[in-house]
Design a protein around this motif. Structure first.
Motif, PDB file in Angstrom:
ATOM      1  N   VAL A  67       0.837  -1.203   0.000  1.00 22.14           N
ATOM      2  CA  VAL A  67       0.000   0.000   0.000  1.00 22.14           C
ATOM      3  C   VAL A  67       0.876   1.258   0.000  1.00 22.14           C
ATOM      4  CG1 VAL A  67      -1.744   1.279   1.313  1.00 22.14           C
ATOM      5  CG2 VAL A  67      -1.830  -1.218   1.210  1.00 22.14           C
ATOM      6  N   GLY A  68       1.953   1.183   0.733  1.00 24.87           N
ATOM      7  CA  GLY A  68       2.884   2.315   0.799  1.00 24.87           C
ATOM      8  C   GLY A  68       4.180   1.981   0.089  1.00 24.87           C
ATOM      9  N   PRO A  69       5.076   2.950   0.008  1.00 26.84           N
ATOM     10  CA  PRO A  69       6.364   2.699  -0.641  1.00 26.84           C
ATOM     11  C   PRO A  69       7.181   1.664   0.138  1.00 26.84           C
ATOM     12  CG  PRO A  69       6.366   4.817   0.514  1.00 26.84           C
ATOM     13  CD  PRO A  69       4.970   4.287   0.588  1.00 26.84           C
ATOM     14  N   SER A  70       7.994   0.886  -0.572  1.00 28.71           N
ATOM     15  CA  SER A  70       8.893  -0.020   0.135  1.00 28.71           C
ATOM     16  C   SER A  70       9.868   0.831   0.946  1.00 28.71           C
ATOM     17  CB  SER A  70       9.675  -0.882  -0.847  1.00 28.71           C
ATOM     18  OG  SER A  70      10.636  -1.629  -0.099  1.00 28.71           O
ATOM     19  N   LEU A  71      10.219   0.351   2.119  1.00 28.16           N
ATOM     20  CA  LEU A  71      11.139   1.125   2.958  1.00 28.16           C
ATOM     21  C   LEU A  71      12.587   0.673   2.773  1.00 28.16           C
ATOM     22  CD1 LEU A  71       8.901   1.661   6.092  1.00 28.16           C
ATOM     23  CD2 LEU A  71       9.332   3.209   4.187  1.00 28.16           C
ATOM     24  N   PHE A 106       2.246   8.758  -4.040  1.00 32.07           N
ATOM     25  CA  PHE A 106       1.336   8.205  -3.031  1.00 32.07           C
ATOM     26  C   PHE A 106       0.408   9.307  -2.544  1.00 32.07           C
ATOM     27  CE2 PHE A 106       4.927   5.465  -3.217  1.00 32.07           C
ATOM     28  CZ  PHE A 106       4.374   4.200  -3.142  1.00 32.07           C
ATOM     29  N   SER A 107      -0.748   8.892  -2.000  1.00 34.42           N
ATOM     30  CA  SER A 107      -1.707   9.889  -1.532  1.00 34.42           C
ATOM     31  C   SER A 107      -1.528  10.157  -0.053  1.00 34.42           C
ATOM     32  CB  SER A 107      -3.137   9.385  -1.735  1.00 34.42           C
ATOM     33  OG  SER A 107      -3.312   9.007  -3.060  1.00 34.42           O
ATOM     34  N   GLU A 108      -1.858  11.378   0.350  1.00 37.49           N
ATOM     35  CA  GLU A 108      -1.812  11.665   1.777  1.00 37.49           C
ATOM     36  C   GLU A 108      -3.048  11.081   2.438  1.00 37.49           C
ATOM     37  OE1 GLU A 108      -2.177  16.215   1.492  1.00 37.49           O
ATOM     38  OE2 GLU A 108      -3.077  15.709   3.431  1.00 37.49           O
ATOM     39  N   GLY A 109      -2.978  10.921   3.750  1.00 35.00           N
ATOM     40  CA  GLY A 109      -4.156  10.446   4.482  1.00 35.00           C
ATOM     41  C   GLY A 109      -4.300   8.934   4.530  1.00 35.00           C
ATOM     42  N   ILE A 110      -3.376   8.205   3.941  1.00 33.29           N
ATOM     43  CA  ILE A 110      -3.481   6.737   3.974  1.00 33.29           C
ATOM     44  C   ILE A 110      -2.724   6.171   5.172  1.00 33.29           C
ATOM     45  CG2 ILE A 110      -2.901   4.604   2.762  1.00 33.29           C
ATOM     46  CD1 ILE A 110      -3.534   6.092   0.184  1.00 33.29           C
ATOM     47  N   MET A 111      -1.527   6.681   5.400  1.00 33.26           N
ATOM     48  CA  MET A 111      -0.771   6.196   6.556  1.00 33.26           C
ATOM     49  C   MET A 111      -1.330   6.840   7.826  1.00 33.26           C
ATOM     50  SD  MET A 111       3.247   6.096   7.335  1.00 33.26           S
ATOM     51  CE  MET A 111       3.811   6.164   9.026  1.00 33.26           C
ATOM     52  N   PRO A 112      -1.680   6.008   8.822  1.00 33.60           N
ATOM     53  CA  PRO A 112      -2.173   6.574  10.082  1.00 33.60           C
ATOM     54  C   PRO A 112      -1.029   7.205  10.867  1.00 33.60           C
ATOM     55  CG  PRO A 112      -2.000   4.185  10.265  1.00 33.60           C
ATOM     56  CD  PRO A 112      -1.632   4.529   8.840  1.00 33.60           C
TER      57      PRO A 112
END
Ligand code: HEC
Length: 133
Positions: A67-71, A106-112
């Motif tokens: 869902v998010g970028p690989s770290l 990526f969109s904002e508001g997805i990562m808590p």
């Protein structure tokens, strides 16, 4: 309801275990320098972190995109994300204020926000992220 309570108790137990885990009682810095990377890795891989889904739900560390970028490599990128912020400062901010800097694509508001965690837990997570080169 009962099940929810069981999960809640589990989270507390895990949080306590994490809090007591590190023998190293280094001072907190807010910048993550004093964190314990192996405690951070454990937190990262938990299914739940506080009341939020665990990091690994959305982030891989091997380059594949969830869902998010690989770290993978984030320790190196972090230093150049925001001018004037060190890698540790940027990573700390990413956890408590994920919308302060939104990764391109990526969109904002997805990562808590994980601002409900203790400063020690945040420092542990930052210490772990700093090992991802
Ligand atoms: C629900 C999915 C989700 C969860 C859970 C999540 N993240 Fe994220 N994260 C994202 C998304 C999407 C982005 C990119 C958008 C942004 O920058 O806010 C992101 C961005 C980041 C960044 C910035 C990466 C960069 O290249 O600059 C870091 C660091 C990060 N997350 C760490 C974590 C950690 C550590 C946890 C667990 C405590 C976590 N995330 C939990 C979705 C999530």
């Amino acid at each position: 309801m009962q099940k929810l309570f069981a999960v809640f108790v589990l989270v507390i137990v895990v949080a306590l275990a994490a809090a007591c885990g590190g023998g190293d009682k280094a001072a907190t810095t807010g910048g993550g320098a004093a964190g314990n990377a192996s405690a951070g890795e454990t937190l990262f891989k938990q299914a739940l972190v506080g009341q939020n889904p665990g990091c690994a739900t959305c982030h891989s560390v091997d380059g594949s995109q969830l869902v998010g970028p690989s770290l993978k490599g984030v320790a190196e990128r972090a230093a150049s994300r925001v001018q004037g912020e060190s890698a540790a400062e940027y990573l700390h901010q990413s956890l408590v204020e994920p919308n302060a800097y939104v990764v391109e694509g990526f969109s904002e508001g997805i990562m808590p926000s994980y601002k409900g965690l203790s400063e020690a837990q945040l420092n542990d997570l930052v210490a772990y992220l700093l090992t991802l080169k």
